[in-house]
Design a protein around this motif. Structure first.
Motif, short mmCIF file in Angstrom:
data_model
loop_
_atom_site.label_atom_id
_atom_site.label_comp_id
_atom_site.label_asym_id
_atom_site.label_seq_id
_atom_site.Cartn_x
_atom_site.Cartn_y
_atom_site.Cartn_z
N PRO A 197 0.82 -1.22 0.00
CA PRO A 197 0.00 0.00 0.00
C PRO A 197 0.85 1.27 0.00
CG PRO A 197 -0.71 -1.54 1.73
CD PRO A 197 0.62 -2.01 1.22
N VAL A 198 0.24 2.38 -0.41
CA VAL A 198 0.89 3.68 -0.22
C VAL A 198 0.97 3.95 1.27
CG1 VAL A 198 0.02 4.54 -2.43
CG2 VAL A 198 -1.30 4.96 -0.34
N TYR A 199 1.87 4.84 1.66
CA TYR A 199 2.03 5.13 3.08
C TYR A 199 0.83 5.89 3.63
CZ TYR A 199 6.91 3.69 2.64
OH TYR A 199 8.05 2.96 2.42
N ILE B 252 -5.99 8.91 -5.15
CA ILE B 252 -6.23 8.49 -6.52
C ILE B 252 -5.87 7.01 -6.66
CG2 ILE B 252 -5.48 8.79 -8.92
CD1 ILE B 252 -4.94 11.75 -8.17
N ASN B 253 -4.83 6.60 -5.96
CA ASN B 253 -4.32 5.24 -6.01
C ASN B 253 -3.87 4.84 -4.62
OD1 ASN B 253 -2.95 2.81 -6.97
ND2 ASN B 253 -1.06 3.98 -6.70
N VAL B 254 -4.06 3.59 -4.23
CA VAL B 254 -3.73 3.19 -2.86
C VAL B 254 -2.68 2.09 -2.78
CG1 VAL B 254 -5.95 3.91 -1.91
CG2 VAL B 254 -5.71 1.58 -2.80
N ILE C 67 2.71 -3.37 6.21
CA ILE C 67 3.27 -3.06 7.53
C ILE C 67 2.23 -2.19 8.24
CG2 ILE C 67 5.17 -2.03 8.83
CD1 ILE C 67 6.07 -4.42 7.23
N GLU C 68 1.58 -2.75 9.22
CA GLU C 68 0.42 -2.08 9.81
C GLU C 68 0.78 -0.77 10.50
OE1 GLU C 68 -1.52 -4.94 12.27
OE2 GLU C 68 -2.02 -6.27 10.59
N ASN C 69 2.03 -0.60 10.90
CA ASN C 69 2.47 0.66 11.52
C ASN C 69 2.32 1.84 10.56
OD1 ASN C 69 4.11 -1.75 12.31
ND2 ASN C 69 4.78 -0.41 13.97
N ILE C 70 2.45 1.60 9.26
CA ILE C 70 2.53 2.70 8.29
C ILE C 70 1.56 2.57 7.12
CG2 ILE C 70 4.92 3.31 8.82
CD1 ILE C 70 5.84 1.53 6.55
N HIS C 71 0.81 1.47 7.06
CA HIS C 71 -0.12 1.23 5.96
C HIS C 71 -1.56 1.05 6.46
CE1 HIS C 71 3.52 -0.71 3.73
NE2 HIS C 71 3.40 0.56 3.39
#
Length: 216
Positions: free
Chosen positions: A105-107, A116-118, A179-183
């Motif tokens: 995913p994007v951050y 626009i995009n993920v 990475i659930e911390n950042i996504h």
């Protein structure tokens, strides 16, 4: 991508993003091979809703997460690069393809916003780097460039490269890392990957799950 964004809206945005379009068409040029752990891909494409997901939880503790934490300087963003490179290397060892794509995913932004995009596909060729450190540098550079060109609809891009994403069917992007911390974990669902690695990293542990199609 933005909630409720129509296909026409995505096409309009894509037409306005010439720089991003050229970057992604170049990045995903040539023959593309789906990067998945060995199983019968034809069966996955035909099983439809019968492709039920299994989830395996895991936790690493002790020296391993401590070493990864130290290598990443305690930054989840740097640890993201380390794990992304490791998954790419693992896929290369399993498949021998030498050309690996992992979706991520994007951050997550500091302020809630529409996208626009993920998701970002990260393409790597682990066999071309002599050491893991060289692979890390390559993945880091690729991820930085991908993030700089992230405002381009993946639905449109997938059609432009001849591998359209169809709801409920597997796409080019078979393996994913979160990475659930950042996504935002929900973002990865937009591309329907076959295998999803979801991790939460802490100084003394790495906890997570691996989700995969159980009947394959």
């Amino acid at each position: 991508m933005k909630s409720g964004m129509s296909k026409d809206d995505q096409l309009i945005i894509a037409e306005q993003q010439e720089k991003e379009k050229n970057y992604w068409l170049n990045q995903l040029s040539g023959e593309l091979v789906k990067s998945f752990f060995p199983y019968d891909l034809d069966h996955r494409e035909s099983c439809g809703e019968e492709c039920t997901a299994a989830v395996v939880p895991f936790e690493w503790s002790g020296a391993l997460p401590g070493g990864i934490w130290a290598q990443g300087g305690g930054s989840p963003y740097k640890i993201h690069i380390i794990v992304l490179a490791a998954i790419g290397l693992l896929l290369d060892k399993y498949t021998g393809n030498g050309d690996i794509i992992v979706i991520t995913p994007v951050y997550r932004p500091d302020i809630e916003e529409d996208f626009i995009n993920v998701v970002l596909p990260v393409r790597m060729k682990p066999g071309t780097q002599k050491t893991f450190r060289e692979l890390l540098k390559f993945v880091s550079k690729t991820l930085v460039e991908a993030s700089a060109h992230q405002n381009y609809p993946m639905n449109v891009l997938s059609e432009q490269i001849g591998m359209p994403m169809i709801q409920g069917e597997p796409s080019l992007f078979e393996t994913a890392l979160v990475i659930e911390n950042i996504h935002e974990p929900k973002h990865i669902r937009t591309v329907n990957p076959g295998v999803i690695f979801s991790l939460r990293v802490e100084e003394d542990s790495i906890r997570g799950t691996v989700e995969y199609p159980a009947n394959l």
